[in-house]
Design a protein around this motif. Structure first.
Motif, PDB file in Angstrom:
ATOM      1  N   SER A  97       0.845  -1.193   0.000  1.00  0.00           N
ATOM      2  CA  SER A  97       0.000   0.000   0.000  1.00  0.00           C
ATOM      3  C   SER A  97       0.880   1.242   0.000  1.00  0.00           C
ATOM      4  N   LYS A  98       0.320   2.328  -0.454  1.00  0.00           N
ATOM      5  CA  LYS A  98       1.081   3.583  -0.512  1.00  0.00           C
ATOM      6  C   LYS A  98       1.545   4.024   0.866  1.00  0.00           C
ATOM      7  N   GLN A  99       0.765   3.699   1.896  1.00  0.00           N
ATOM      8  CA  GLN A  99       1.162   4.130   3.238  1.00  0.00           C
ATOM      9  C   GLN A  99       2.388   3.387   3.755  1.00  0.00           C
ATOM     10  N   LEU A 100       2.720   2.228   3.180  1.00  0.00           N
ATOM     11  CA  LEU A 100       3.910   1.489   3.614  1.00  0.00           C
ATOM     12  C   LEU A 100       5.049   1.554   2.605  1.00  0.00           C
ATOM     13  N   ARG A 101       4.808   2.083   1.437  1.00  0.00           N
ATOM     14  CA  ARG A 101       5.821   2.065   0.373  1.00  0.00           C
ATOM     15  C   ARG A 101       7.129   2.715   0.825  1.00  0.00           C
ATOM     16  N   TYR A 102       7.040   3.878   1.466  1.00  0.00           N
ATOM     17  CA  TYR A 102       8.266   4.561   1.912  1.00  0.00           C
ATOM     18  C   TYR A 102       9.058   3.679   2.878  1.00  0.00           C
ATOM     19  N   LEU A 103       8.351   2.975   3.756  1.00  0.00           N
ATOM     20  CA  LEU A 103       9.007   2.123   4.744  1.00  0.00           C
ATOM     21  C   LEU A 103       9.724   0.966   4.064  1.00  0.00           C
ATOM     22  N   VAL A 104       9.052   0.324   3.133  1.00  0.00           N
ATOM     23  CA  VAL A 104       9.639  -0.820   2.450  1.00  0.00           C
ATOM     24  C   VAL A 104      10.850  -0.377   1.617  1.00  0.00           C
ATOM     25  N   GLU A 105      10.773   0.792   1.005  1.00  0.00           N
ATOM     26  CA  GLU A 105      11.928   1.334   0.276  1.00  0.00           C
ATOM     27  C   GLU A 105      13.100   1.582   1.226  1.00  0.00           C
ATOM     28  N   GLU A 106      12.814   2.157   2.393  1.00  0.00           N
ATOM     29  CA  GLU A 106      13.866   2.407   3.389  1.00  0.00           C
ATOM     30  C   GLU A 106      14.479   1.098   3.877  1.00  0.00           C
ATOM     31  N   LEU A 107      13.634   0.093   4.110  1.00  0.00           N
ATOM     32  CA  LEU A 107      14.139  -1.200   4.567  1.00  0.00           C
ATOM     33  C   LEU A 107      15.056  -1.823   3.514  1.00  0.00           C
ATOM     34  N   ALA A 108      14.665  -1.740   2.243  1.00  0.00           N
ATOM     35  CA  ALA A 108      15.496  -2.284   1.162  1.00  0.00           C
ATOM     36  C   ALA A 108      16.851  -1.570   1.128  1.00  0.00           C
ATOM     37  N   GLU A 109      16.847  -0.255   1.294  1.00  0.00           N
ATOM     38  CA  GLU A 109      18.095   0.514   1.291  1.00  0.00           C
ATOM     39  C   GLU A 109      18.973   0.153   2.491  1.00  0.00           C
TER      40      GLU A 109
END
Length: 175
Positions: free
Chosen positions: A52-64
């Motif tokens: 979901s858009k509300q978690l996208r930033y978090l998942v991107e940060e976790l990948a980084e």
């Protein structure tokens, strides 16, 4: 002589075979930890477009973050001055199996539920935090010890942030 008695039969004491099994080379441990971080990076990277858009930033940060951890292990593996140290045998953390379990990423489907994503991430961060803390405690002072200590602190911070987000998303109705 007391150690011989302990190894032969005292309740709770390690026997010869168990004592050997309770230790691994740092090279083996680093190999598993590198695979752990690579699996996380790949998992989170593939998950970005599906959450979901509300978690996208978090998942991107976790990948980084996982990519940075992976890079640290790769640099360490290639450091010629550490080759002797990585051959050292260290006590395997009690939760070693749990850490290894996270080398396999779960299948969350095409449209993963926010709660399932957060639960997986929390479990992963918790396992990593415990593993790196135990590894730091069982390694000699130096670059490898410092790396494990740094990663334990990083994973602790991530876990706290995920717990706060989990509470907001699951218990309070959103971000």
């Amino acid at each position: 002589m007391a150690n011989d008695t302990d190894a032969r039969g005292s309740e709770g004491a390690l026997h010869g075979k168990d004592l050997l099994a309770s230790k691994k080379s740092l090279e083996d441990i680093l190999r598993v930890a590198t695979a752990f971080e690579k699996t996380a990076r790949d998992f989170y990277s593939a998950l970005v477009p599906r959450v979901s858009k509300q978690l996208r930033y978090l998942v991107e940060e976790l990948a980084e973050e996982e990519q940075r951890h992976y890079d640290l292990f790769m640099q360490l593996a290639g450091a010629p001055d550490l080759q002797q140290q990585v051959r050292a045998q260290v006590a395997v953390p009690v939760n070693d199996r749990r850490f290894s379990d996270y080398v396999q990423a779960p299948e969350l489907g095409d449209n993963p539920d926010d709660q399932a994503v957060l639960q997986y991430a929390l479990g992963r961060e918790h396992a990593a935090m415990e593993q790196y803390r135990d590894l730091a405690a069982n390694t000699e002072p130096g670059p490898i010890h410092d790396l494990f200590e740094f990663l334990a602190n990083e994973e602790t911070k991530h876990k706290r942030e995920l717990e706060q987000l989990y509470y907001r998303v699951v218990h309070s109705g959103g971000v």
